[in-house]
Design a protein around this motif. Structure first.
Motif, mmCIF file in Angstrom:
data_model
loop_
_atom_site.group_PDB
_atom_site.id
_atom_site.type_symbol
_atom_site.label_atom_id
_atom_site.label_comp_id
_atom_site.label_asym_id
_atom_site.label_seq_id
_atom_site.Cartn_x
_atom_site.Cartn_y
_atom_site.Cartn_z
ATOM 1 N N ILE A 246 0.837 -1.206 0.000
ATOM 2 C CA ILE A 246 0.000 0.000 0.000
ATOM 3 C C ILE A 246 0.865 1.247 0.000
ATOM 4 N N GLY A 247 1.960 1.215 0.764
ATOM 5 C CA GLY A 247 2.856 2.361 0.794
ATOM 6 C C GLY A 247 3.490 2.637 -0.558
ATOM 7 N N LEU B 55 -7.412 1.388 -3.149
ATOM 8 C CA LEU B 55 -6.666 1.249 -1.886
ATOM 9 C C LEU B 55 -7.482 0.486 -0.850
ATOM 10 N N LEU C 218 2.257 2.056 -3.415
ATOM 11 C CA LEU C 218 1.263 2.612 -4.337
ATOM 12 C C LEU C 218 0.904 4.060 -4.015
ATOM 13 N N THR C 219 0.994 4.428 -2.771
ATOM 14 C CA THR C 219 0.525 5.761 -2.360
ATOM 15 C C THR C 219 1.625 6.803 -2.299
ATOM 16 N N PRO D 166 4.051 9.260 -3.652
ATOM 17 C CA PRO D 166 4.188 9.881 -4.985
ATOM 18 C C PRO D 166 5.568 9.686 -5.600
ATOM 19 N N ARG E 73 -1.289 6.177 -9.517
ATOM 20 C CA ARG E 73 -2.162 7.093 -8.770
ATOM 21 C C ARG E 73 -3.506 6.415 -8.453
ATOM 22 N N ASN F 67 -9.329 5.786 -4.164
ATOM 23 C CA ASN F 67 -9.655 5.283 -2.829
ATOM 24 C C ASN F 67 -10.225 3.864 -2.884
#
Length: 367
Positions: free
Chosen positions: A78-79, A96, A81-82, A84, A90, A93
């Motif tokens: 998850i980190g 995620l 992917l989030t 930048p 991108r 919600n």
């Protein structure tokens, strides 16, 4: 010194899909995928829409890692992917939340799998301990007799099937037995335990092979009477080594006779066999034991039906005596493994329990 039981090979080796620890590549795969996607995000030649591959990291982690490691890899996914800095897709919600739900579910599945594996390991340990108590490892030397053995149960995941063997010292000399009870697999284990228990008592009390055979016969008759339509029976070969001298008395009860390896020659011991055990005929029509005089270096080889009745792809029987003639130069300790390797090459699939017991008289040794 007790010879350790060797791990099964070939078709008998437990794979990671059957409960063995996962191989290294399974443990490396989710980490490699995570790192690979992160590194690829900096390469201009690789399109940036590869973040969907990270969805496979938590499910892959379940195969090899515990809950904490699975949670860590899920959070790292998850980190990745989030943040930048990696400019991956991108995600919205919904994406995620979906990935977070999958990662949480994988942590729970990993916890359940870990508890289940612990229980299976405990049950397997108890089962193997009980099975080894029934058919323990044969010592390399029992009195004046050198021993080598091999056992492969036909039913996967078990150590004991329908074959049995043992070598025991007693007041009347060293006694050995190899046989095959009705059926194979776990259903035959109780009968094997009963027969071997009777044999070990007979070694201490009975004076000859005929008396031992009669006791085993009675044991099976009594056990069979306890269960309706049980009809328990077994075939066996009994060996009675004289306390002194170089003679052994051999009695076959419905089982093929032993094979004698003498120098470079291989021959089958000539016997007048008796009926199988468990029919109640041992006292009525007993077989006649043959006395075999052993020379230094002679080896007696006993084999079960899994060896003698093995077939190749064309249906031809395994030529046991002919194949043994090529192995006369192999040492006693290595011979069982050589026979097993040759048998595995000959037959495409082992369908019966395979048992080998090789005995050689060595009065010069301790005992």
């Amino acid at each position: 010194m007790v010879k350790p039981r060797k791990a099964a090979t070939g078709a008998y080796r437990r794979s990671w899909l059957s409960g063995a620890p996962p191989p290294r590549w399974v443990r490396v795969l989710p980490v490699l995928l995570l790192v690979g996607v992160g590194v690829a995000s900096f390469t201009d030649s690789v399109p940036v829409d590869i973040g969907f591959l990270l969805g496979a990291v938590p499910p892959l982690a379940v195969l090899a890692y515990g809950p904490l490691a699975t949670a860590f890899l899920g959070a790292a996914t998850i980190g990745l992917l989030t943040i930048p800095f990696f400019h991956l897709d991108r995600p919205g919600n919904t994406d995620l939340f979906t990935l977070g739900f999958v990662a949480t579910l994988c942590v729970f599945v990993s916890f359940v799998r870990g508890r289940r594996d612990q229980q299976l390991d405990l049950e397997r340990t108890v089962a193997e301990t009980a099975q080894r108590a029934i058919v323990p490892d044969v010592r390399r030397r029992v009195g004046s007799v050198r021993c080598a053995s091999l056992y492969r149960a036909a039913e996967r995941g078990t150590l004991v099937g329908g074959d049995f063997f043992d070598v025991r010292p007693g007041p009347h000399g060293v006694r050995a037995v190899l046989g095959d009870v009705q059926g194979h697999g776990l259903s035959a284990v109780a009968t094997v335990a009963s027969v071997l228990g009777a044999f070990r008592e007979a070694v201490l009390d009975d004076v000859d092979a005929e008396s031992i055979a009669a006791r085993l016969d009675r044991r099976l008759v009594v056990d069979s009477a306890r269960t309706e339509h049980a009809e328990l029976f077994a075939t066996a070969v009994l060996l009675d080594f004289a306390p002194h001298g170089r003679e052994v008395r051999v009695l076959a009860c419905g089982h093929p006779p032993p094979v004698l390896l003498r120098g470079g020659a291989v021959s089958t011991v000539e016997l007048d066999p008796g009926p199988p055990l468990g029919l109640g005929l041992a006292d009525v029509t007993p077989g006649t034991a043959a006395t075999v005089s052993l020379l230094p270096g002679d080896r007696l080889l006993l084999a079960s039906d899994g060896v003698l009745e093995a077939r190749d792809a064309s249906g031809a029987f395994y030529p046991f005596v002919e194949r043994l003639a090529r192995m006369t130069g192999v040492g006693l300790d290595r011979l069982p493994d050589e026979i097993w390797a040759d048998l595995s090459r000959f037959t495409p699939e082992i369908q019966d329990d395979v048992t080998l017991l090789i005995l050689s008289l060595d009065p010069s040794g301790p005992g």
